[in-house]
Write a protein that holds these residues in place. Sequence first.
Motif, short mmCIF file in Angstrom:
data_model
loop_
_atom_site.label_atom_id
_atom_site.label_comp_id
_atom_site.label_asym_id
_atom_site.label_seq_id
_atom_site.Cartn_x
_atom_site.Cartn_y
_atom_site.Cartn_z
N ALA A 1 -1.37 7.94 1.03
CA ALA A 1 -2.78 7.53 1.09
C ALA A 1 -3.67 8.72 1.42
O ALA A 1 -4.74 8.90 0.81
CB ALA A 1 -2.97 6.41 2.10
N GLU A 2 -3.27 9.55 2.36
CA GLU A 2 -4.06 10.73 2.72
C GLU A 2 -4.19 11.69 1.54
O GLU A 2 -5.27 12.24 1.29
CB GLU A 2 -3.46 11.45 3.93
N THR B 1 2.26 4.81 1.33
CA THR B 1 2.52 5.24 2.70
C THR B 1 1.31 5.98 3.26
O THR B 1 0.41 6.37 2.51
CB THR B 1 3.74 6.18 2.76
N ASP B 2 1.29 6.19 4.56
CA ASP B 2 0.20 6.94 5.19
C ASP B 2 0.03 8.31 4.54
O ASP B 2 -1.09 8.73 4.24
CB ASP B 2 0.44 7.11 6.69
N THR B 3 1.15 9.01 4.33
CA THR B 3 1.10 10.35 3.74
C THR B 3 0.54 10.29 2.33
O THR B 3 -0.34 11.08 1.97
CB THR B 3 2.51 10.98 3.72
N CYS C 1 0.83 -1.20 0.00
CA CYS C 1 0.00 0.00 0.00
C CYS C 1 0.88 1.26 0.00
O CYS C 1 1.98 1.24 0.53
CB CYS C 1 -0.88 -0.02 1.26
N LEU D 1 -4.55 0.60 -1.73
CA LEU D 1 -5.62 1.52 -1.36
C LEU D 1 -6.59 1.52 -2.54
O LEU D 1 -6.19 1.83 -3.67
CB LEU D 1 -5.08 2.93 -1.14
N GLN E 1 -2.88 -3.95 3.47
CA GLN E 1 -1.42 -3.89 3.42
C GLN E 1 -0.92 -3.86 1.98
O GLN E 1 0.20 -3.48 1.71
CB GLN E 1 -0.81 -5.07 4.15
N ARG F 1 -8.37 0.28 2.58
CA ARG F 1 -6.91 0.21 2.60
C ARG F 1 -6.48 -1.07 3.29
O ARG F 1 -6.88 -1.35 4.42
CB ARG F 1 -6.33 1.41 3.34
#
Length: 155
Positions: free
Chosen positions: A88-89, A84-86, A82, A129, A126, A124
């Motif tokens: 994905a946001e 990264t968190d950043t 997936c 997304l 692993q 989302r």
Amino acid sequence: MQIPFFILLLTALLALPWKAQCRIGETLDECKARYGNPVELKKDAALFLKNGMYVSAHFADGKVVEISYYKKSPKNPKKSVCPTDTEAEILLRANAHDTPWELEFAHGGDVLRRNEKKGLSAFRTQRALTISISDPMAYKAYHERKAAARDLEGF
């Protein structure tokens, strides 16, 4: 001296993922304009690769209705991971045009979010997304309101 470095890093993080995204509601031509020719093209789907991000777009009536974002694992190129968190946001914000996402479900690293205003859902895992239209009526109503607002600008 740390503040300019932080600003440069933040700018780089925000600029790169925006270039690697096709969005819900776009046509194949709009997706091609965003990244170039697809790596793979099927009747109702296209796979793009840009800046290390794979984008799998699924079409209905000529428009993107579901889109998945993923990267190849650096440890095992046969597996996907997936964003990264950043990233994905940023991808969530871009597809929802800054309308709010609400957490619906989270368990064992899997997260389901909903955007009631635009009729979207995002799942989302692993490995990827995936954003899709979950409520076609809400999605259509949102875009009709936006078009009406544009038509009435200046009144």
